[in-house]
Design a protein around this motif. Structure first.
Motif, PDB file in Angstrom:
ATOM      1  N   ASN A  59       8.450  -1.897   7.113  1.00 48.32           N
ATOM      2  CA  ASN A  59       7.043  -2.258   6.936  1.00 48.32           C
ATOM      3  C   ASN A  59       6.140  -1.031   6.864  1.00 48.32           C
ATOM      4  OD1 ASN A  59       7.064  -5.213   7.029  1.00 48.32           O
ATOM      5  ND2 ASN A  59       7.785  -4.964   9.127  1.00 48.32           N
ATOM      6  N   ILE A  60       6.531   0.032   7.559  1.00 45.21           N
ATOM      7  CA  ILE A  60       5.700   1.244   7.605  1.00 45.21           C
ATOM      8  C   ILE A  60       6.343   2.399   6.844  1.00 45.21           C
ATOM      9  CG2 ILE A  60       6.660   2.236   9.743  1.00 45.21           C
ATOM     10  CD1 ILE A  60       2.898   2.008   9.005  1.00 45.21           C
ATOM     11  N   ASN A  61       7.662   2.314   6.621  1.00 37.67           N
ATOM     12  CA  ASN A  61       8.403   3.345   5.900  1.00 37.67           C
ATOM     13  C   ASN A  61       9.045   2.728   4.662  1.00 37.67           C
ATOM     14  OD1 ASN A  61      10.130   5.287   4.902  1.00 37.67           O
ATOM     15  ND2 ASN A  61      10.998   5.840   6.885  1.00 37.67           N
ATOM     16  N   PRO A  62       8.402   2.861   3.505  1.00 41.73           N
ATOM     17  CA  PRO A  62       8.916   2.218   2.284  1.00 41.73           C
ATOM     18  C   PRO A  62      10.111   2.928   1.671  1.00 41.73           C
ATOM     19  CG  PRO A  62       6.918   3.439   1.788  1.00 41.73           C
ATOM     20  CD  PRO A  62       7.122   3.545   3.276  1.00 41.73           C
ATOM     21  N   PHE A  63      10.558   4.033   2.287  1.00 41.21           N
ATOM     22  CA  PHE A  63      11.620   4.855   1.697  1.00 41.21           C
ATOM     23  C   PHE A  63      12.997   4.614   2.327  1.00 41.21           C
ATOM     24  CE2 PHE A  63       7.618   7.324   2.091  1.00 41.21           C
ATOM     25  CZ  PHE A  63       7.213   7.254   0.766  1.00 41.21           C
ATOM     26  N   VAL A  64      13.047   3.897   3.455  1.00 42.17           N
ATOM     27  CA  VAL A  64      14.334   3.703   4.130  1.00 42.17           C
ATOM     28  C   VAL A  64      15.233   2.782   3.294  1.00 42.17           C
ATOM     29  CG1 VAL A  64      13.556   4.133   6.472  1.00 42.17           C
ATOM     30  CG2 VAL A  64      13.323   1.844   5.513  1.00 42.17           C
ATOM     31  N   GLU A  65      16.526   2.906   3.536  1.00 40.26           N
ATOM     32  CA  GLU A  65      17.515   2.184   2.731  1.00 40.26           C
ATOM     33  C   GLU A  65      17.323   0.672   2.808  1.00 40.26           C
ATOM     34  OE1 GLU A  65      22.393   1.929   2.247  1.00 40.26           O
ATOM     35  OE2 GLU A  65      21.472   3.455   3.530  1.00 40.26           O
ATOM     36  N   LYS A  66      16.962   0.171   3.994  1.00 39.75           N
ATOM     37  CA  LYS A  66      16.837  -1.275   4.163  1.00 39.75           C
ATOM     38  C   LYS A  66      15.510  -1.826   3.614  1.00 39.75           C
ATOM     39  CE  LYS A  66      17.289  -1.342   8.671  1.00 39.75           C
ATOM     40  NZ  LYS A  66      17.324  -1.864  10.062  1.00 39.75           N
ATOM     41  N   ALA A  67      14.614  -0.946   3.170  1.00 43.93           N
ATOM     42  CA  ALA A  67      13.345  -1.402   2.593  1.00 43.93           C
ATOM     43  C   ALA A  67      13.594  -2.073   1.242  1.00 43.93           C
ATOM     44  CB  ALA A  67      12.386  -0.235   2.429  1.00 43.93           C
ATOM     45  N   GLN A  68      12.735  -3.025   0.909  1.00 42.02           N
ATOM     46  CA  GLN A  68      12.827  -3.681  -0.394  1.00 42.02           C
ATOM     47  C   GLN A  68      12.589  -2.653  -1.499  1.00 42.02           C
ATOM     48  OE1 GLN A  68      10.566  -7.319  -0.630  1.00 42.02           O
ATOM     49  NE2 GLN A  68      10.480  -7.276  -2.864  1.00 42.02           N
ATOM     50  N   SER A  69      13.333  -2.773  -2.575  1.00 36.97           N
ATOM     51  CA  SER A  69      13.239  -1.798  -3.660  1.00 36.97           C
ATOM     52  C   SER A  69      11.836  -1.742  -4.241  1.00 36.97           C
ATOM     53  CB  SER A  69      14.235  -2.158  -4.764  1.00 36.97           C
ATOM     54  OG  SER A  69      14.031  -1.338  -5.900  1.00 36.97           O
ATOM     55  N   LEU A  70      11.350  -0.523  -4.450  1.00 41.61           N
ATOM     56  CA  LEU A  70      10.030  -0.337  -5.053  1.00 41.61           C
ATOM     57  C   LEU A  70       9.983  -0.874  -6.478  1.00 41.61           C
ATOM     58  CD1 LEU A  70       9.305   3.282  -3.758  1.00 41.61           C
ATOM     59  CD2 LEU A  70       8.268   1.155  -2.937  1.00 41.61           C
ATOM     60  N   SER A  71      11.122  -1.029  -7.093  1.00 39.98           N
ATOM     61  CA  SER A  71      11.165  -1.552  -8.465  1.00 39.98           C
ATOM     62  C   SER A  71      10.730  -3.005  -8.530  1.00 39.98           C
ATOM     63  CB  SER A  71      12.571  -1.407  -9.050  1.00 39.98           C
ATOM     64  OG  SER A  71      13.491  -2.231  -8.349  1.00 39.98           O
ATOM     65  N   THR A  72      10.652  -3.675  -7.370  1.00 44.56           N
ATOM     66  CA  THR A  72      10.295  -5.098  -7.350  1.00 44.56           C
ATOM     67  C   THR A  72       8.813  -5.328  -7.084  1.00 44.56           C
ATOM     68  OG1 THR A  72      10.778  -5.362  -4.980  1.00 44.56           O
ATOM     69  CG2 THR A  72      12.609  -5.647  -6.522  1.00 44.56           C
ATOM     70  N   LEU A  73       8.014  -4.264  -7.040  1.00 43.19           N
ATOM     71  CA  LEU A  73       6.573  -4.436  -6.814  1.00 43.19           C
ATOM     72  C   LEU A  73       5.982  -5.395  -7.839  1.00 43.19           C
ATOM     73  CD1 LEU A  73       5.748  -0.696  -6.079  1.00 43.19           C
ATOM     74  CD2 LEU A  73       5.306  -2.584  -4.496  1.00 43.19           C
ATOM     75  N   GLY A  74       5.282  -6.409  -7.352  1.00 39.12           N
ATOM     76  CA  GLY A  74       4.793  -7.469  -8.234  1.00 39.12           C
ATOM     77  C   GLY A  74       3.383  -7.239  -8.732  1.00 39.12           C
ATOM     78  N   CYS A  75       3.135  -6.101  -9.335  1.00 39.02           N
ATOM     79  CA  CYS A  75       1.830  -5.809  -9.915  1.00 39.02           C
ATOM     80  C   CYS A  75       2.041  -4.966 -11.153  1.00 39.02           C
ATOM     81  CB  CYS A  75       0.928  -5.088  -8.910  1.00 39.02           C
ATOM     82  SG  CYS A  75       1.670  -3.606  -8.194  1.00 39.02           S
ATOM     83  N   SER A  76       1.007  -4.876 -11.976  1.00 39.89           N
ATOM     84  CA  SER A  76       1.130  -4.156 -13.251  1.00 39.89           C
ATOM     85  C   SER A  76       0.696  -2.701 -13.155  1.00 39.89           C
ATOM     86  CB  SER A  76       0.278  -4.859 -14.324  1.00 39.89           C
ATOM     87  OG  SER A  76       0.680  -6.197 -14.476  1.00 39.89           O
ATOM     88  N   LYS A  77      -0.298  -2.428 -12.309  1.00 36.42           N
ATOM     89  CA  LYS A  77      -0.827  -1.069 -12.173  1.00 36.42           C
ATOM     90  C   LYS A  77      -1.082  -0.765 -10.700  1.00 36.42           C
ATOM     91  CE  LYS A  77      -3.073  -0.633 -16.715  1.00 36.42           C
ATOM     92  NZ  LYS A  77      -2.518  -1.845 -17.332  1.00 36.42           N
ATOM     93  N   ILE A  78      -0.926   0.510 -10.350  1.00 35.16           N
ATOM     94  CA  ILE A  78      -1.154   0.946  -8.970  1.00 35.16           C
ATOM     95  C   ILE A  78      -1.994   2.220  -8.993  1.00 35.16           C
ATOM     96  CG2 ILE A  78      -0.081   1.848  -6.863  1.00 35.16           C
ATOM     97  CD1 ILE A  78       2.390   0.190  -7.503  1.00 35.16           C
ATOM     98  N   LEU A  79      -2.956   2.280  -8.078  1.00 36.42           N
ATOM     99  CA  LEU A  79      -3.702   3.514  -7.838  1.00 36.42           C
ATOM    100  C   LEU A  79      -3.506   3.911  -6.382  1.00 36.42           C
ATOM    101  CD1 LEU A  79      -5.749   5.727  -8.637  1.00 36.42           C
ATOM    102  CD2 LEU A  79      -7.570   4.161  -7.934  1.00 36.42           C
ATOM    103  N   VAL A  80      -3.056   5.148  -6.152  1.00 39.35           N
ATOM    104  CA  VAL A  80      -2.917   5.700  -4.802  1.00 39.35           C
ATOM    105  C   VAL A  80      -3.936   6.822  -4.647  1.00 39.35           C
ATOM    106  CG1 VAL A  80      -1.389   6.836  -3.155  1.00 39.35           C
ATOM    107  CG2 VAL A  80      -0.452   5.147  -4.756  1.00 39.35           C
ATOM    108  N   CYS A  81      -4.743   6.755  -3.587  1.00 39.30           N
ATOM    109  CA  CYS A  81      -5.731   7.792  -3.299  1.00 39.30           C
ATOM    110  C   CYS A  81      -5.342   8.523  -2.015  1.00 39.30           C
ATOM    111  CB  CYS A  81      -7.124   7.193  -3.130  1.00 39.30           C
ATOM    112  SG  CYS A  81      -7.729   6.275  -4.550  1.00 39.30           S
ATOM    113  N   VAL A  82      -5.385   9.848  -2.071  1.00 39.39           N
ATOM    114  CA  VAL A  82      -5.117  10.674  -0.893  1.00 39.39           C
ATOM    115  C   VAL A  82      -6.196  11.748  -0.806  1.00 39.39           C
ATOM    116  CG1 VAL A  82      -2.619  10.255  -0.981  1.00 39.39           C
ATOM    117  CG2 VAL A  82      -3.575  12.241  -2.172  1.00 39.39           C
TER     118      VAL A  82
END
Length: 319
Positions: A232-255
């Motif tokens: 839930n907090i670490n999207p990179f761990v092996e047991k995390a759901q694959s990022l390829s399954t994100l159900g959206c068309s576009k993403i914006l990340v701000c840092v």
């Protein structure tokens, strides 16, 4: 009074304190303010609505710029920050910020007052946030007994739905985007764009156990066996759901340069880009600023620029 009433069992100085008797003292946050029939600075109108018997939201309608009374606008479902245990959709900071976002983007926004930890155990925040998104979709084909919100019915374009959030809200957006990739939303709505500003992600590699973000996460989610490597907090761990399954068309990340979550936000954007996800992702990295700076002061030049870039992303996502 029982002497235990004043015994502190959890203490995060300047943030939150929990007492033995269950009393919670929030030391960080801004005052609650009422909605505005018409905000003097932006012309945006707002009102508070019941999503369910358990939680509410504040809905925002921009000042309509022409004589078309049934003008249809994109819908942004927004989730505030605060490490799942602080702040409110009704706070003066979030209210001011949403007024700016709505005016600049020309969207209807539904700012969700999801329930907080520790009074409401994790993952209630995720469930409330998903329920709010489903509530929006329910307006498309409402079942008998469902009370529709007139602003959404009269002015919402249900083919142009986006979700967005800052900090913990950005984390919520990620997890809802994943969920929408495997579960259908009411009314057949789709998420066109996901907006993650300064998202609250952690890993055991990037954050020591005694760091404030790590300790806050263990307070928020004490039942997890994986600590900051919980998917839930670490999207990179092996047991995390694959990022390829994100159900959206576009993403914006701000840092932002001075934010301790900056590098992990960049890492997330790169991981999504390198996955088999078929959408488009953008990254905005603001020099010289810190975590959620644009909410704390909407009037600085960099805050205004970021709000304009967020609005631009929203508009591009809806083309």
């Amino acid at each position: 009074m029982d002497s235990g009433d004043n015994e502190v069992v959890v203490d995060f100085p300047h943030f939150i304190r929990v007492y033995k008797n269950g009393r919670v003292e929030r030391l960080f946050g801004s005052p609650i303010v009422p909605p505005s029939p018409e905000d003097p600075a932006t012309g945006v109108s707002s009102k508070d609505i019941d999503i369910s018997p358990e939680f509410k939201a504040r809905i925002y309608l921009p000042k309509l710029t022409n004589s078309i009374t049934d003008q249809k606008l994109p819908i942004l479902v927004y989730y505030h920050g605060g490490a799942f245990c602080l702040e409110s959709a009704f706070s003066v900071l979030d209210h001011r910020y949403l007024n700016r976002i709505v005016a600049e983007s020309n969207v209807i926004a539904v700012s969700v007052e999801y329930r907080l930890v520790p009074e409401n155990p994790f993952p209630v925040a995720y469930e409330d946030s998903w329920a709010a998104l489903q509530w929006v979709g329910s307006h498309v084909e409402a079942k008998p007994g469902f009370e529709k919100e007139p602003w959404l019915v009269n002015h919402g374009d249900f083919e142009k739905v986006l979700i967005g959030g800052d900090s913990a809200g950005g984390n919520i957006v990620h997890n809802l985007s994943l969920r929408s990739g495997s579960e259908s939303l009411n009314g057949g709505i789709k998420i066109l764009g996901s907006l993650l500003c300064f998202p609250y992600f952690l890993t055991s590699i990037d954050f020591k156990e005694d760091s404030l973000p790590s300790k806050l996460w263990r307070f928020v989610n004490p039942s997890t066996k994986d600590g900051v490597d919980d998917p839930n907090i670490n999207p990179f761990v092996e047991k995390a759901q694959s990022l390829s399954t994100l159900g959206c068309s576009k993403i914006l990340v701000c840092v932002a340069e001075k934010d301790e979550l900056r590098n992990i936000g960049i890492k997330y954007a790169e991981a999504v880009k390198n996955s088999e996800w078929k959408g488009e992702i953008e990254l905005i990295d603001v020099e010289g600023e810190d975590h959620c700076f644009q909410i704390f002061d909407t009037e600085t030049e960099k805050a205004k620029n970021l709000i304009k870039e967020i609005a631009s992303f929203i508009k591009k996502s809806c083309v």
